[in-house]
Design a protein around this motif. Structure first.
Motif, PDB file in Angstrom:
ATOM      1  N   LYS A  94       0.898  -1.367   0.046  1.00 34.42           N
ATOM      2  CA  LYS A  94      -0.035  -0.067  -0.283  1.00 34.42           C
ATOM      3  C   LYS A  94       0.808   1.188  -0.098  1.00 34.42           C
ATOM      4  O   LYS A  94       2.125   1.022   0.691  1.00 34.42           O
ATOM      5  N   PHE A  95       0.305   2.388  -0.521  1.00 38.93           N
ATOM      6  CA  PHE A  95       0.825   3.738  -0.435  1.00 38.93           C
ATOM      7  C   PHE A  95       0.964   4.163   1.000  1.00 38.93           C
ATOM      8  O   PHE A  95      -0.039   3.789   1.761  1.00 38.93           O
ATOM      9  N   GLY A  96       2.207   4.658   1.323  1.00 36.18           N
ATOM     10  CA  GLY A  96       2.354   4.787   2.781  1.00 36.18           C
ATOM     11  C   GLY A  96       2.052   6.357   3.163  1.00 36.18           C
ATOM     12  O   GLY A  96       2.185   6.655   4.201  1.00 36.18           O
ATOM     13  N   GLU A 102      -5.568   2.031   0.337  1.00 37.51           N
ATOM     14  CA  GLU A 102      -6.144   0.689   0.218  1.00 37.51           C
ATOM     15  C   GLU A 102      -4.687  -0.250   0.140  1.00 37.51           C
ATOM     16  O   GLU A 102      -3.846   0.100  -0.557  1.00 37.51           O
ATOM     17  N   ALA A 103      -4.877  -1.511   0.494  1.00 34.91           N
ATOM     18  CA  ALA A 103      -3.987  -2.592   0.310  1.00 34.91           C
ATOM     19  C   ALA A 103      -4.194  -3.209  -0.827  1.00 34.91           C
ATOM     20  O   ALA A 103      -5.150  -3.940  -1.115  1.00 34.91           O
TER      21      ALA A 103
ATOM     22  N   LYS B  45     -10.090  -8.034  -1.651  1.00 36.24           N
ATOM     23  CA  LYS B  45     -10.057  -6.894  -2.366  1.00 36.24           C
ATOM     24  C   LYS B  45     -10.875  -5.862  -1.750  1.00 36.24           C
ATOM     25  O   LYS B  45     -11.787  -6.269  -1.154  1.00 36.24           O
ATOM     26  N   LEU B  46     -10.587  -4.506  -1.713  1.00 33.69           N
ATOM     27  CA  LEU B  46     -11.309  -3.586  -1.140  1.00 33.69           C
ATOM     28  C   LEU B  46     -12.721  -3.478  -1.573  1.00 33.69           C
ATOM     29  O   LEU B  46     -12.972  -3.264  -2.592  1.00 33.69           O
ATOM     30  N   LEU B  47     -13.613  -3.574  -0.392  1.00 37.22           N
ATOM     31  CA  LEU B  47     -15.012  -3.074  -0.957  1.00 37.22           C
ATOM     32  C   LEU B  47     -15.243  -1.685  -0.565  1.00 37.22           C
ATOM     33  O   LEU B  47     -15.699  -1.037  -1.567  1.00 37.22           O
ATOM     34  N   GLY B  96       4.414   2.880  12.547  1.00 39.52           N
ATOM     35  CA  GLY B  96       3.869   2.682  11.284  1.00 39.52           C
ATOM     36  C   GLY B  96       2.416   2.122  11.337  1.00 39.52           C
ATOM     37  O   GLY B  96       1.992   2.102  12.216  1.00 39.52           O
ATOM     38  N   PHE B  97       2.309   1.811   9.937  1.00 32.82           N
ATOM     39  CA  PHE B  97       0.665   1.605   9.726  1.00 32.82           C
ATOM     40  C   PHE B  97       0.549   0.116   9.732  1.00 32.82           C
ATOM     41  O   PHE B  97       0.756  -0.641   8.672  1.00 32.82           O
ATOM     42  N   LYS B  98       0.225  -0.434  10.651  1.00 29.13           N
ATOM     43  CA  LYS B  98       0.083  -1.899  10.702  1.00 29.13           C
ATOM     44  C   LYS B  98      -1.419  -2.248  10.499  1.00 29.13           C
ATOM     45  O   LYS B  98      -2.292  -1.717  11.005  1.00 29.13           O
ATOM     46  N   THR B  99      -1.632  -3.080   9.657  1.00 28.22           N
ATOM     47  CA  THR B  99      -2.821  -3.470   8.995  1.00 28.22           C
ATOM     48  C   THR B  99      -3.477  -4.842   9.472  1.00 28.22           C
ATOM     49  O   THR B  99      -2.792  -5.826   9.237  1.00 28.22           O
ATOM     50  N   ILE B 100      -4.469  -4.741  10.403  1.00 23.88           N
ATOM     51  CA  ILE B 100      -5.019  -6.033  10.959  1.00 23.88           C
ATOM     52  C   ILE B 100      -6.262  -6.392  10.145  1.00 23.88           C
ATOM     53  O   ILE B 100      -7.121  -5.649  10.073  1.00 23.88           O
TER      54      ILE B 100
END
Lengths: 114, 111
Positions: A94-96, A102-103, B45-47, B96-100
């Motif tokens: 993803k863009f940071g 969006e990932a 995929k992103l909804l 940081g951007f941690k995505t869970i």
């Protein structure tokens, strides 16, 4: 082609062997992630990286090693594979620049450890 | 306790039904929220993103309650093509951007 690609798509390996899963993205996204997906657990974060040479542990890092010498590549290594590491592995980027971007995911690597 | 929790379902609904999914998150450092869709054996995929004011995209409405640490997704007029797993996602700013991801809720829409 632009995008995020994982290789191999399928891999069978033996217990105790080292195996490396590759992930490559062409967008120059700063953030990259590795997840594993198992029935009943959904996607669990293994490691993530904010930029080249910066990596952080996720929820389930034990038994895995990552590196990020170049922005576009984020390989995941299982140093000594175990059967519990049989799973589907997804890489994402993803863009940071902003938190709410969006990932994008690769198509996944199905790893079987026998 | 998991950082993101969802009812695993499955939800079995007829075409045309309205269905709602809920998700709770435990970390107050969570700052961005999303719903992703995953079809069988495919990548997520992103909804839609989820904003504090609530947001709508066609038949889909997402809401966020920061005080209760709760996110919801409403699907109206369900279609057969909506059958999938819906994943609740939060991003934490921990330096940081941690995505869970949550474990996902499985939806089956039947004719």
């Amino acid at each position: 082609d632009a995008g995020i690609t994982q290789s191999p798509r399928y891999k069978i390996t033996e217990t105790g062997r080292q195996v490396t899963l590759m992930c490559h993205q062409t967008w120059s996204h700063s953030y990259m992630f590795w997840y594993r997906q198992d029935l009943g657990h959904g996607l669990r974060l293994i490691y993530y990286s904010a930029a080249a040479d910066i990596t952080d542990k996720g929820e389930v890092p034990d038994g895995y090693v990552v590196s990020r010498s170049k922005t576009e590549n984020f390989p995941l290594t299982l140093e000594s594979a175990t059967r519990s590491q049989t799973s589907v592995y997804f890489c994402a980027s993803k863009f940071g620049g902003r938190l709410n971007t969006e990932a994008f995911f690769g198509q996944g690597t199905r790893l079987t450890v026998v | 306790r998991k950082e993101v929790e969802q009812d695993p379902g499955p939800f079995n609904v007829p075409e045309g039904a309205t269905v709602a999914f809920n998700c709770t998150y435990s970390n107050s450092a969570s700052q961005s929220f999303f719903w992703y869709r995953q079809d069988c054996r495919k990548e997520p995929k992103l909804l839609m993103s989820v904003y504090s004011s609530g947001n709508e995209d066609g038949r889909f409405t997402a809401q966020l309650n920061r005080a209760s640490q709760y996110i919801s997704l409403l699907i109206r007029d369900s279609k057969l093509s909506d059958s999938a797993t819906y994943l609740c996602v939060v991003t934490l700013n921990t330096g940081g951007f941690k995505t869970i991801f949550g474990a996902g809720t499985r939806l089956f829409v039947k004719a």
